[in-house]
Design an enzyme around this catalytic site. Sequence first.
Site, PDB file in Angstrom:
ATOM      1  N   ASP A  70       0.871  -1.164   0.000  1.00 23.89           N
ATOM      2  CA  ASP A  70       0.000   0.000   0.000  1.00 23.89           C
ATOM      3  C   ASP A  70       0.915   1.223   0.000  1.00 23.89           C
ATOM      4  OD1 ASP A  70      -2.474   1.472   0.332  1.00 23.89           O
ATOM      5  OD2 ASP A  70      -1.758   1.874   2.367  1.00 23.89           O
TER       6      ASP A  70
ATOM      7  N   ASP B  65      -0.190   5.163   0.867  1.00 26.58           N
ATOM      8  CA  ASP B  65      -0.463   6.116   1.945  1.00 26.58           C
ATOM      9  C   ASP B  65      -0.610   5.390   3.273  1.00 26.58           C
ATOM     10  OD1 ASP B  65      -1.198   8.756   0.307  1.00 26.58           O
ATOM     11  OD2 ASP B  65      -2.147   7.052  -0.680  1.00 26.58           O
TER      12      ASP B  65
ATOM     13  N   ASP C 241      -1.271  -1.135   5.870  1.00 26.45           N
ATOM     14  CA  ASP C 241      -1.510  -0.527   7.179  1.00 26.45           C
ATOM     15  C   ASP C 241      -2.983  -0.490   7.566  1.00 26.45           C
ATOM     16  OD1 ASP C 241      -2.490   2.703   6.745  1.00 26.45           O
ATOM     17  OD2 ASP C 241      -1.695   1.625   5.029  1.00 26.45           O
TER      18      ASP C 241
END
Length: 229
Positions: A18, A20, A185
């Site tokens: 991922d 961001d 995240d």
Amino acid sequence: MKLTEFTAGKLPQLIMYDLDGTLVDSVPDLAISIDAMLDDMNLPKAGEDKVRLWVGNGIPSLVKRALVDDMAGDQPGIVNRDVFIKAYDSFKHHYAIEVGQHSHLYPGVKNFLEAMANKGVKQAVVTNKSEIFTEKLLKLMGIDHFFEISLGGDSLDEKKPHPMPLLHAIEQAEASLDTALMIGDSSNDIKAARAAGVKVIALPYGYNHGEPIEASNPDLIVPTMDKLL
């Protein structure tokens, strides 16, 4: 835990990341752009803390949540279409200026990316961020050359938590489910990995709508990516 311990002694063929909240702390840019958009729309500014909770499902969702100051703002029928289009255009204008200007790589990210590249592991970005902003941010952060594949939230017909982007990256990399790994995240990353049938490692410092990443039951949690080296 070292990565080779987690993967039974053999490095993955492909690692998908991922963007961001995983590789880059990009909320400062997003928050400045959202507040500028809200100002254009004659609405109160949101501030960085709220934006940090709202990110993760792509820019259209972020804009809709900001317009109504509510996490549920991206649900069908909440935001008027014409209002959204005007706000979305405003956000894109401001974000094109701000993207990468206040962002930074998380600790350990560059070391890990370099180590994997040196070991011949293929690497891909699989994000819900719009493709045009993904490419720009990767270049501004100086890490675009690490990735053979980059998929944004508008690159395919589906985005995370749907497994399509992960499966597409795996196919493009000529890897397999048991030789691919996702690192993210948020619950979206973990859901996408589970649906695709690949292992997933989570980082606790990113954007998960204020929820602890432990609640999503990833296969492993590490404080920073370089702890896997």
